[in-house]
Design a protein around this motif. Sequence first.
Motif, PDB file in Angstrom:
ATOM      1  N   LYS A 149     -64.720 -15.580 -30.138  1.00  0.00           N
ATOM      2  CA  LYS A 149     -63.366 -15.352 -29.609  1.00  0.00           C
ATOM      3  C   LYS A 149     -62.315 -16.026 -30.492  1.00  0.00           C
ATOM      4  CE  LYS A 149     -63.928 -13.066 -25.717  1.00  0.00           C
ATOM      5  NZ  LYS A 149     -63.449 -11.692 -25.586  1.00  0.00           N
ATOM      6  N   PHE A 150     -62.608 -17.242 -30.965  1.00  0.00           N
ATOM      7  CA  PHE A 150     -61.695 -17.972 -31.846  1.00  0.00           C
ATOM      8  C   PHE A 150     -61.488 -17.186 -33.136  1.00  0.00           C
ATOM      9  CE2 PHE A 150     -59.756 -21.410 -34.102  1.00  0.00           C
ATOM     10  CZ  PHE A 150     -59.345 -22.330 -33.136  1.00  0.00           C
ATOM     11  N   LEU A 151     -62.591 -16.683 -33.705  1.00  0.00           N
ATOM     12  CA  LEU A 151     -62.510 -15.918 -34.949  1.00  0.00           C
ATOM     13  C   LEU A 151     -61.758 -14.605 -34.755  1.00  0.00           C
ATOM     14  CD1 LEU A 151     -66.088 -16.459 -36.405  1.00  0.00           C
ATOM     15  CD2 LEU A 151     -63.964 -17.531 -37.148  1.00  0.00           C
ATOM     16  N   GLN A 152     -61.940 -13.967 -33.588  1.00  0.00           N
ATOM     17  CA  GLN A 152     -61.215 -12.731 -33.309  1.00  0.00           C
ATOM     18  C   GLN A 152     -59.715 -12.987 -33.274  1.00  0.00           C
ATOM     19  OE1 GLN A 152     -63.125 -11.484 -29.686  1.00  0.00           O
ATOM     20  NE2 GLN A 152     -64.593 -10.168 -30.761  1.00  0.00           N
ATOM     21  N   ALA A 153     -59.309 -14.122 -32.689  1.00  0.00           N
ATOM     22  CA  ALA A 153     -57.887 -14.471 -32.642  1.00  0.00           C
ATOM     23  C   ALA A 153     -57.367 -14.731 -34.060  1.00  0.00           C
ATOM     24  CB  ALA A 153     -57.663 -15.694 -31.761  1.00  0.00           C
ATOM     25  N   MET A 154     -58.161 -15.431 -34.876  1.00  0.00           N
ATOM     26  CA  MET A 154     -57.749 -15.706 -36.255  1.00  0.00           C
ATOM     27  C   MET A 154     -57.625 -14.404 -37.051  1.00  0.00           C
ATOM     28  SD  MET A 154     -59.935 -19.112 -37.206  1.00  0.00           S
ATOM     29  CE  MET A 154     -59.139 -19.577 -38.731  1.00  0.00           C
ATOM     30  N   GLN A 155     -58.546 -13.487 -36.824  1.00  0.00           N
ATOM     31  CA  GLN A 155     -58.535 -12.208 -37.530  1.00  0.00           C
ATOM     32  C   GLN A 155     -57.349 -11.357 -37.083  1.00  0.00           C
ATOM     33  OE1 GLN A 155     -61.829  -9.585 -36.625  1.00  0.00           O
ATOM     34  NE2 GLN A 155     -61.923  -8.897 -38.752  1.00  0.00           N
ATOM     35  N   GLN A 156     -57.064 -11.370 -35.791  1.00  0.00           N
ATOM     36  CA  GLN A 156     -55.960 -10.605 -35.221  1.00  0.00           C
ATOM     37  C   GLN A 156     -54.625 -11.027 -35.843  1.00  0.00           C
ATOM     38  OE1 GLN A 156     -55.864 -11.171 -31.010  1.00  0.00           O
ATOM     39  NE2 GLN A 156     -54.694  -9.312 -30.617  1.00  0.00           N
ATOM     40  N   HIS A 157     -54.477 -12.313 -36.126  1.00  0.00           N
ATOM     41  CA  HIS A 157     -53.239 -12.832 -36.694  1.00  0.00           C
ATOM     42  C   HIS A 157     -53.275 -12.875 -38.227  1.00  0.00           C
ATOM     43  CE1 HIS A 157     -51.295 -13.793 -32.912  1.00  0.00           C
ATOM     44  NE2 HIS A 157     -52.485 -14.163 -32.480  1.00  0.00           N
ATOM     45  N   GLY A 158     -54.357 -12.363 -38.836  1.00  0.00           N
ATOM     46  CA  GLY A 158     -54.410 -12.206 -40.280  1.00  0.00           C
ATOM     47  C   GLY A 158     -54.763 -13.459 -41.062  1.00  0.00           C
ATOM     48  N   TYR A 159     -55.452 -14.409 -40.450  1.00  0.00           N
ATOM     49  CA  TYR A 159     -55.826 -15.633 -41.162  1.00  0.00           C
ATOM     50  C   TYR A 159     -57.181 -15.514 -41.853  1.00  0.00           C
ATOM     51  CZ  TYR A 159     -51.842 -18.158 -39.336  1.00  0.00           C
ATOM     52  OH  TYR A 159     -50.569 -18.565 -39.072  1.00  0.00           O
ATOM     53  N   ILE A 160     -58.064 -14.654 -41.334  1.00  0.00           N
ATOM     54  CA  ILE A 160     -59.351 -14.413 -41.982  1.00  0.00           C
ATOM     55  C   ILE A 160     -59.569 -12.901 -42.066  1.00  0.00           C
ATOM     56  CG2 ILE A 160     -60.439 -16.576 -41.257  1.00  0.00           C
ATOM     57  CD1 ILE A 160     -61.903 -14.999 -39.069  1.00  0.00           C
ATOM     58  N   GLY A 161     -60.501 -12.503 -42.926  1.00  0.00           N
ATOM     59  CA  GLY A 161     -60.829 -11.081 -43.055  1.00  0.00           C
ATOM     60  C   GLY A 161     -61.878 -10.693 -42.022  1.00  0.00           C
ATOM     61  N   GLU A 162     -62.743  -9.785 -42.430  1.00  0.00           N
ATOM     62  CA  GLU A 162     -63.811  -9.319 -41.542  1.00  0.00           C
ATOM     63  C   GLU A 162     -64.855 -10.412 -41.345  1.00  0.00           C
ATOM     64  OE1 GLU A 162     -64.008  -6.161 -40.091  1.00  0.00           O
ATOM     65  OE2 GLU A 162     -61.955  -6.048 -40.849  1.00  0.00           O
ATOM     66  N   PHE A 163     -65.528 -10.381 -40.201  1.00  0.00           N
ATOM     67  CA  PHE A 163     -66.679 -11.262 -40.026  1.00  0.00           C
ATOM     68  C   PHE A 163     -67.818 -10.486 -39.394  1.00  0.00           C
ATOM     69  CE2 PHE A 163     -64.141 -11.937 -36.211  1.00  0.00           C
ATOM     70  CZ  PHE A 163     -65.077 -11.914 -35.188  1.00  0.00           C
ATOM     71  N   GLU A 164     -69.034 -10.870 -39.772  1.00  0.00           N
ATOM     72  CA  GLU A 164     -70.239 -10.163 -39.331  1.00  0.00           C
ATOM     73  C   GLU A 164     -71.143 -11.143 -38.598  1.00  0.00           C
ATOM     74  OE1 GLU A 164     -74.001  -7.748 -41.330  1.00  0.00           O
ATOM     75  OE2 GLU A 164     -72.448  -8.623 -42.598  1.00  0.00           O
ATOM     76  N   ILE A 165     -71.597 -10.714 -37.425  1.00  0.00           N
ATOM     77  CA  ILE A 165     -72.491 -11.557 -36.620  1.00  0.00           C
ATOM     78  C   ILE A 165     -73.926 -11.133 -36.915  1.00  0.00           C
ATOM     79  CG2 ILE A 165     -73.119 -12.241 -34.289  1.00  0.00           C
ATOM     80  CD1 ILE A 165     -70.110 -11.216 -33.657  1.00  0.00           C
ATOM     81  N   ILE A 166     -74.734 -12.088 -37.355  1.00  0.00           N
ATOM     82  CA  ILE A 166     -76.137 -11.810 -37.687  1.00  0.00           C
ATOM     83  C   ILE A 166     -77.008 -12.431 -36.604  1.00  0.00           C
ATOM     84  CG2 ILE A 166     -77.971 -12.178 -39.372  1.00  0.00           C
ATOM     85  CD1 ILE A 166     -75.632 -12.494 -41.447  1.00  0.00           C
ATOM     86  N   ASP A 167     -77.746 -11.581 -35.891  1.00  0.00           N
ATOM     87  CA  ASP A 167     -78.618 -12.065 -34.826  1.00  0.00           C
ATOM     88  C   ASP A 167     -80.010 -12.278 -35.401  1.00  0.00           C
ATOM     89  OD1 ASP A 167     -79.699 -12.741 -32.364  1.00  0.00           O
ATOM     90  OD2 ASP A 167     -80.098 -10.655 -31.816  1.00  0.00           O
TER      91      ASP A 167
END
Length: 130
Positions: free
Chosen positions: A36-54
């Motif tokens: 959720k934290f990363l989604q907020a950062m991505q939404q505001h343009g602070y990070i690019g794409e992220f991939e979750i590896i299970d």
Amino acid sequence: MVRMSVLADALKTIYNAEKRGKRQVVIRPSSKVIIKFLQAMQQHGYIGEFEIIDNHRSGKIVIELIGRVNKCGVISPRFDVAVGDIEKWVVNLLPSRQFGQILLSTTFGIMTHEEARRKKTGGKVIGFFY
């Protein structure tokens, strides 16, 4: 060594990788709050794409960095914040009103301080980034 806060470790890893000028960073273990934290950062343009590896254990997250994070951190303990007190936290944590976000855990889910103000709800302070 014992991990006290998974979120704090993840944000410190992002911050250190950003300072070193890395393009990618791997975070482990993964958690719902980190996502959720990363989604907020991505939404505001602070990070690019992220991939979750299970990996059928605790999971990993691979994050593309774009060089916009100046600082990110966790507020511990998670202090209660009323709607009227959000402004005090913004003044104390962020460098200016124009940029940066504080993340709150509210009854409506994890959201930025601006969303919380719009929805007129308080919550607990999780962390910040700018």
